[in-house]
Write a protein that holds these residues in place. Structure first.
Motif, PDB file in Angstrom:
ATOM      1  N   LEU A 127       0.819  -1.221   0.000  1.00 23.35           N
ATOM      2  CA  LEU A 127       0.000   0.000   0.000  1.00 23.35           C
ATOM      3  C   LEU A 127       0.852   1.271   0.000  1.00 23.35           C
ATOM      4  O   LEU A 127       0.352   2.366   0.243  1.00 23.35           O
ATOM      5  CB  LEU A 127      -0.964  -0.009   1.193  1.00 23.35           C
ATOM      6  N   PRO A 135      -8.127   5.002  -3.555  1.00 24.52           N
ATOM      7  CA  PRO A 135      -8.663   3.640  -3.453  1.00 24.52           C
ATOM      8  C   PRO A 135      -9.829   3.432  -4.418  1.00 24.52           C
ATOM      9  O   PRO A 135     -10.624   4.347  -4.647  1.00 24.52           O
ATOM     10  CB  PRO A 135      -9.115   3.535  -1.991  1.00 24.52           C
ATOM     11  N   GLU A 158      -3.330  -7.412  -1.793  1.00 22.36           N
ATOM     12  CA  GLU A 158      -3.670  -6.197  -1.023  1.00 22.36           C
ATOM     13  C   GLU A 158      -3.702  -4.974  -1.936  1.00 22.36           C
ATOM     14  O   GLU A 158      -4.600  -4.129  -1.859  1.00 22.36           O
ATOM     15  CB  GLU A 158      -2.629  -5.964   0.084  1.00 22.36           C
ATOM     16  N   THR A 159      -2.690  -4.910  -2.815  1.00 22.32           N
ATOM     17  CA  THR A 159      -2.607  -3.799  -3.771  1.00 22.32           C
ATOM     18  C   THR A 159      -3.795  -3.826  -4.724  1.00 22.32           C
ATOM     19  O   THR A 159      -4.440  -2.801  -4.972  1.00 22.32           O
ATOM     20  CB  THR A 159      -1.296  -3.895  -4.584  1.00 22.32           C
ATOM     21  N   TYR A 162      -7.022  -2.751  -3.166  1.00 21.20           N
ATOM     22  CA  TYR A 162      -7.023  -1.309  -2.915  1.00 21.20           C
ATOM     23  C   TYR A 162      -7.348  -0.549  -4.208  1.00 21.20           C
ATOM     24  O   TYR A 162      -8.108   0.418  -4.204  1.00 21.20           O
ATOM     25  CB  TYR A 162      -5.653  -0.864  -2.383  1.00 21.20           C
TER      26      TYR A 162
END
Length: 214
Positions: A127, A135, A158-159, A162
């Motif tokens: 992140l 986001p 996770e990226t 997001y």
């Protein structure tokens, strides 16, 4: 008196010499192509693979197929993020007359030649992104994590989560099917991606929406 002959100096075999000469000739030709008029900085191979960074470019056909899929999935005026998938980014830039925008998130700073669309990205800090990358601001995210490990996939996921408004197109090994479903809720496609060099591991695409890859 010193011996005049040079028997002790290691000599390259004629086969090795020929191979070396061929390599240098190819390199010169590539450089010549780059400097010749009309060189396309977005063509696949314009930036060469760095195996130490686990880089393996897609074949022209695969990159085109994935780029076309991304354009359709993103829709008119859509935003596309390519995470560690530079050959798809390059194909998208070749059709820049279409109504979409794209950026490339990549660890390899050689891709900074692409200017403002380049975002330095290290999956170990998923992140750690510029403030202007908001986001859920991309209609589709195409990602190709550099390593076939759950840790790499989990952090890249996770990226992806997001960045995306919802749609995900993941390219990774067939052995990652279970982890891909677990971390991103994606399912394997019928389409078989190919690379410009044959890889030992079977490679597949995964999506979480009704795509044209089935």
């Amino acid at each position: 008196k010193m011996d005049d002959d040079d028997d002790d100096i290691p000599q390259l075999s004629s086969h090795t010499l020929a191979a070396l000469q061929e390599f240098y000739l190819e390199q010169q030709q590539r450089e010549g192509m780059k400097t010749s008029q009309g060189f396309n900085q977005y063509s696949i191979g314009s930036i060469e693979e760095d195996w130490q960074l686990s880089q393996f470019w897609y074949s022209d056909e695969t990159a085109s197929c994935l780029a076309n899929e991304a354009v359709v999935a993103a829709g008119k005026g859509g935003r596309i993020a390519c995470v560690s998938a530079p050959s798809v980014y390059q194909k998208l830039k070749e059709q820049d007359d279409k109504d979409f925008s794209v950026c490339i998130l990549e660890y390899d700073r050689r891709f900074s030649v692409y200017g403002e669309e380049f975002i330095f990205y290290d999956y170990n800090h998923p992140l750690n992104l510029p403030e202007n990358i908001l986001p859920h601001s991309f209609d589709i995210v195409i990602a190709d994590p550099p390593y076939l490990s759950e840790e790499c996939l989990q952090k890249t996921a996770e990226t992806i989560k997001y960045l995306t408004k919802g749609k995900i197109l993941l390219c990774t090994g067939a052995i990652m099917e279970e982890q891909a479903a677990k971390h991103l809720g994606v399912k394997i496609c019928k389409f078989i991606p190919k690379h410009s060099r044959n890889l030992a591991n079977e490679f597949r695409c995964y999506v979480n929406y009704a795509s044209g890859l089935d």
